[in-house]
Design a protein around this motif. Structure first.
Motif, PDB file in Angstrom:
ATOM      1  N   MET A   1       0.740  -1.219  -0.063  1.00  0.00           N
ATOM      2  CA  MET A   1      -0.056  -0.041   0.112  1.00  0.00           C
ATOM      3  C   MET A   1       0.709   1.454   0.200  1.00  0.00           C
ATOM      4  SD  MET A   1      -2.987   1.118   2.878  1.00  0.00           S
ATOM      5  CE  MET A   1      -3.832   2.558   2.529  1.00  0.00           C
ATOM      6  N   SER A   2       0.644   2.174  -0.961  1.00  0.00           N
ATOM      7  CA  SER A   2       1.514   3.397  -1.199  1.00  0.00           C
ATOM      8  C   SER A   2       1.103   4.402   0.268  1.00  0.00           C
ATOM      9  CB  SER A   2       1.034   4.041  -2.492  1.00  0.00           C
ATOM     10  OG  SER A   2      -0.186   4.346  -2.328  1.00  0.00           O
ATOM     11  N   ARG A   3       2.511   5.030   0.540  1.00  0.00           N
ATOM     12  CA  ARG A   3       2.018   5.974   1.658  1.00  0.00           C
ATOM     13  C   ARG A   3       1.650   7.269   1.092  1.00  0.00           C
ATOM     14  NH1 ARG A   3       3.806   4.115   6.637  1.00  0.00           N
ATOM     15  NH2 ARG A   3       4.096   1.971   6.327  1.00  0.00           N
ATOM     16  N   THR A   4       0.772   8.167   1.838  1.00  0.00           N
ATOM     17  CA  THR A   4       0.264   9.382   1.587  1.00  0.00           C
ATOM     18  C   THR A   4       1.579  10.299   1.247  1.00  0.00           C
ATOM     19  OG1 THR A   4      -1.714   9.024   2.859  1.00  0.00           O
ATOM     20  CG2 THR A   4      -1.194  11.222   2.242  1.00  0.00           C
ATOM     21  N   ALA A   5       1.721  10.972  -0.023  1.00  0.00           N
ATOM     22  CA  ALA A   5       2.522  11.821  -0.576  1.00  0.00           C
ATOM     23  C   ALA A   5       2.073  13.388  -0.021  1.00  0.00           C
ATOM     24  CB  ALA A   5       3.073  11.655  -1.763  1.00  0.00           C
ATOM     25  N   ILE A   6       2.820  13.961   0.517  1.00  0.00           N
ATOM     26  CA  ILE A   6       2.541  15.431   0.858  1.00  0.00           C
ATOM     27  C   ILE A   6       3.649  16.453   0.824  1.00  0.00           C
ATOM     28  CG2 ILE A   6       1.347  16.866   2.812  1.00  0.00           C
ATOM     29  CD1 ILE A   6       0.620  14.435   4.016  1.00  0.00           C
ATOM     30  N   ILE A   7       3.089  17.536   0.019  1.00  0.00           N
ATOM     31  CA  ILE A   7       4.054  18.907  -0.012  1.00  0.00           C
ATOM     32  C   ILE A   7       3.672  19.865   0.869  1.00  0.00           C
ATOM     33  CG2 ILE A   7       5.031  20.786  -1.515  1.00  0.00           C
ATOM     34  CD1 ILE A   7       5.222  18.630  -3.719  1.00  0.00           C
ATOM     35  N   ILE A   8       4.115  20.201   1.564  1.00  0.00           N
ATOM     36  CA  ILE A   8       4.028  21.465   2.636  1.00  0.00           C
ATOM     37  C   ILE A   8       4.843  22.720   2.170  1.00  0.00           C
ATOM     38  CG2 ILE A   8       3.767  22.214   4.968  1.00  0.00           C
ATOM     39  CD1 ILE A   8       3.458  19.334   5.945  1.00  0.00           C
ATOM     40  N   LEU A   9       4.276  23.472   1.904  1.00  0.00           N
ATOM     41  CA  LEU A   9       4.893  25.126   1.622  1.00  0.00           C
ATOM     42  C   LEU A   9       4.615  25.941   2.867  1.00  0.00           C
ATOM     43  CD1 LEU A   9       3.104  25.415  -2.017  1.00  0.00           C
ATOM     44  CD2 LEU A   9       5.464  24.422  -1.621  1.00  0.00           C
ATOM     45  N   GLY A  10       5.812  26.316   3.129  1.00  0.00           N
ATOM     46  CA  GLY A  10       6.087  26.990   4.421  1.00  0.00           C
ATOM     47  C   GLY A  10       5.973  26.095   5.715  1.00  0.00           C
ATOM     48  N   LEU A  31       7.510  16.321   1.784  1.00  0.00           N
ATOM     49  CA  LEU A  31       8.407  17.290   1.302  1.00  0.00           C
ATOM     50  C   LEU A  31       7.978  18.567   1.816  1.00  0.00           C
ATOM     51  CD1 LEU A  31       9.624  17.446  -2.384  1.00  0.00           C
ATOM     52  CD2 LEU A  31       8.853  19.516  -1.294  1.00  0.00           C
ATOM     53  N   LEU A  32       8.997  19.107   2.737  1.00  0.00           N
ATOM     54  CA  LEU A  32       8.824  20.199   3.563  1.00  0.00           C
ATOM     55  C   LEU A  32       9.549  21.296   2.739  1.00  0.00           C
ATOM     56  CD1 LEU A  32       9.628  18.663   6.987  1.00  0.00           C
ATOM     57  CD2 LEU A  32       7.453  18.627   5.693  1.00  0.00           C
ATOM     58  N   VAL A  33       8.766  22.457   2.343  1.00  0.00           N
ATOM     59  CA  VAL A  33       9.667  23.526   1.771  1.00  0.00           C
ATOM     60  C   VAL A  33       9.634  24.880   2.573  1.00  0.00           C
ATOM     61  CG1 VAL A  33       9.765  24.889  -0.213  1.00  0.00           C
ATOM     62  CG2 VAL A  33       8.693  22.809  -0.495  1.00  0.00           C
ATOM     63  N   GLY A  34      10.764  25.493   2.723  1.00  0.00           N
ATOM     64  CA  GLY A  34      11.014  26.630   3.512  1.00  0.00           C
ATOM     65  C   GLY A  34      12.256  27.158   3.235  1.00  0.00           C
ATOM     66  N   GLU A  56      12.016  14.893   2.720  1.00  0.00           N
ATOM     67  CA  GLU A  56      12.736  15.743   1.764  1.00  0.00           C
ATOM     68  C   GLU A  56      12.695  17.187   2.330  1.00  0.00           C
ATOM     69  OE1 GLU A  56      14.595  14.971  -0.796  1.00  0.00           O
ATOM     70  OE2 GLU A  56      13.946  12.660  -1.038  1.00  0.00           O
ATOM     71  N   ILE A  57      13.678  17.781   2.462  1.00  0.00           N
ATOM     72  CA  ILE A  57      13.750  19.487   2.826  1.00  0.00           C
ATOM     73  C   ILE A  57      14.425  20.237   1.902  1.00  0.00           C
ATOM     74  CG2 ILE A  57      13.285  18.867   5.346  1.00  0.00           C
ATOM     75  CD1 ILE A  57      16.584  19.154   5.516  1.00  0.00           C
ATOM     76  N   PRO A  58      13.865  20.658   0.720  1.00  0.00           N
ATOM     77  CA  PRO A  58      14.429  21.538  -0.164  1.00  0.00           C
ATOM     78  C   PRO A  58      14.216  22.949   0.497  1.00  0.00           C
ATOM     79  CG  PRO A  58      12.354  21.023  -0.973  1.00  0.00           C
ATOM     80  CD  PRO A  58      12.517  20.085   0.164  1.00  0.00           C
ATOM     81  N   ALA A  77       7.807  18.404  -7.035  1.00  0.00           N
ATOM     82  CA  ALA A  77       7.068  17.072  -6.929  1.00  0.00           C
ATOM     83  C   ALA A  77       7.735  15.953  -7.344  1.00  0.00           C
ATOM     84  CB  ALA A  77       5.799  17.485  -7.745  1.00  0.00           C
ATOM     85  N   SER A  78       8.527  16.082  -7.922  1.00  0.00           N
ATOM     86  CA  SER A  78       9.194  14.745  -8.539  1.00  0.00           C
ATOM     87  C   SER A  78      10.168  13.986  -7.516  1.00  0.00           C
ATOM     88  CB  SER A  78      10.176  14.968  -9.876  1.00  0.00           C
ATOM     89  OG  SER A  78      11.283  16.012  -9.342  1.00  0.00           O
ATOM     90  N   ARG A  79      10.343  14.759  -6.521  1.00  0.00           N
ATOM     91  CA  ARG A  79      11.235  14.097  -5.409  1.00  0.00           C
ATOM     92  C   ARG A  79      10.423  13.190  -4.642  1.00  0.00           C
ATOM     93  NH1 ARG A  79      14.964  19.019  -3.140  1.00  0.00           N
ATOM     94  NH2 ARG A  79      15.610  17.236  -1.804  1.00  0.00           N
ATOM     95  N   LEU A  80       9.101  13.272  -4.791  1.00  0.00           N
ATOM     96  CA  LEU A  80       8.250  12.328  -4.014  1.00  0.00           C
ATOM     97  C   LEU A  80       7.623  11.199  -4.882  1.00  0.00           C
ATOM     98  CD1 LEU A  80       5.769  14.818  -1.896  1.00  0.00           C
ATOM     99  CD2 LEU A  80       7.557  13.206  -1.077  1.00  0.00           C
ATOM    100  N   GLY A  81       8.121  11.182  -6.120  1.00  0.00           N
ATOM    101  CA  GLY A  81       7.649  10.142  -7.064  1.00  0.00           C
ATOM    102  C   GLY A  81       6.486  10.588  -7.975  1.00  0.00           C
ATOM    103  N   GLU A  82       5.851   9.478  -8.502  1.00  0.00           N
ATOM    104  CA  GLU A  82       4.995   9.880  -9.493  1.00  0.00           C
ATOM    105  C   GLU A  82       3.506  10.150  -8.945  1.00  0.00           C
ATOM    106  OE1 GLU A  82       4.465   6.284 -11.744  1.00  0.00           O
ATOM    107  OE2 GLU A  82       6.465   6.386 -12.744  1.00  0.00           O
ATOM    108  N   ARG A  83       3.283   9.978  -7.683  1.00  0.00           N
ATOM    109  CA  ARG A  83       2.021  10.306  -7.164  1.00  0.00           C
ATOM    110  C   ARG A  83       1.951  11.208  -6.083  1.00  0.00           C
ATOM    111  NH1 ARG A  83      -3.009   7.571  -6.382  1.00  0.00           N
ATOM    112  NH2 ARG A  83      -4.102   7.975  -4.508  1.00  0.00           N
ATOM    113  N   LEU A  84       1.085  12.387  -5.967  1.00  0.00           N
ATOM    114  CA  LEU A  84       1.164  13.282  -5.005  1.00  0.00           C
ATOM    115  C   LEU A  84      -0.314  13.317  -4.489  1.00  0.00           C
ATOM    116  CD1 LEU A  84       2.242  15.776  -3.548  1.00  0.00           C
ATOM    117  CD2 LEU A  84       1.838  17.208  -5.441  1.00  0.00           C
TER     118      LEU A  84
END
Length: 250
Positions: A1-10, A31-34, A56-58, A77-84
């Motif tokens: 089962m794939s894990r939830t892929a999440i991008i947080i801006l800020g 993926l945490l962006v700041g 991931e922490i860009p 987004a590519s850093r988390l793979g194909e699914r977001l």
């Protein structure tokens, strides 16, 4: 089962951190962006201990103008793979109303930090999720955007503009599998509000707001006032006749 892929801006904001903790405990890929790389590293270490599959922490200044929002988004987004699965936009700047009134450049900075740059990233995210055919976009606006008030109308205008943008985005994506959530917190006890008087029953914790966001996304909500009592409060404020409203020092 794939894990939830999440991008947080800020991702260094207090609400974002609490939301990330909830997701880490479920084994999410984050993926945490700041722009504060040291703080991001500390948060990532904590989330890893809490159970996140990957973090991931860009580091990036999301408010800096760029001609390549879509390309930059695709790279993130590519850093988390194909699914977001989820995008949460959580950054912003409260600023000071008197400083914005005194200096038009400060007004521009606050509008950019809270609305203009946010709308650019949200557009890029929406394009990505629409092509993907799946996902949820959530952005933190504010009850301050429901009616302009003398105490914070520059910040309120920016957050109100963001909320209106999100309303349009909701309309654009209606009928698609992509969901859009506009979050309108009231008073929240965070470092951003440290210079305010925090006495009284209206203050919420970042953990409370994060939990409400988590539930609203799961239920497919489109607008969230958090805590719930801000919806009737702001309804009253919006409906006050102008003559009466102008007598109040809000």
């Amino acid at each position: 089962m794939s894990r939830t892929a999440i991008i947080i801006l800020g991702a260094t904001s207090a609400i974002a951190q609490q939301y990330a903790r909830l997701q880490a405990e479920r084994g999410a890929r984050l993926l945490l962006v700041g722009r504060d790389s040291e703080r991001l590293a500390e948060i990532a270490a904590d989330l890893t201990l809490r159970g996140a599959e990957t973090v991931e922490i860009p580091d990036m200044d999301l408010t800096a103008p760029t001609d390549g929002y879509q390309a930059a988004w695709t790279s993130l987004a590519s850093r988390l793979g194909e699914r977001l699965d989820i995008v949460l936009l959580a950054y912003g700047a409260l600023g000071h109303q008197d400083a914005a009134e005194a200096d038009p450049a400060e007004t521009v900075r606050l509008l950019n930090a809270n609305m203009v740059s946010a709308c650019a990233w949200l557009t890029a995210a929406a394009n990505h999720l629409e092509r993907q055919g799946h996902g949820t976009i959530a952005a933190i606006a504010s009850v301050a955007g429901d009616r302009g008030r003398r105490s914070n109308y520059v910040y309120g205008a920016a957050k109100g503009g963001l909320a209106l943008f999100m309303e349009g985005l909701t309309h654009r994506l209606a009928g698609t599998p992509v969901r859009v959530l506009t979050v309108k917190p009231g008073l929240v006890d965070t470092p951003m509000t440290d210079d305010m008087n925090k006495n009284g029953p209206l203050w919420a914790t970042p953990a409370k707001v994060a939990a409400d966001i988590d539930k609203a996304i799961a239920r497919g909500r489109t607008v969230l006032y958090t805590p719930w009592f801000w919806r009737p409060i702001m309804l009253v404020i919006r409906c006050l006749p102008r003559v009466l409203f102008h007598r109040l020092r809000l």
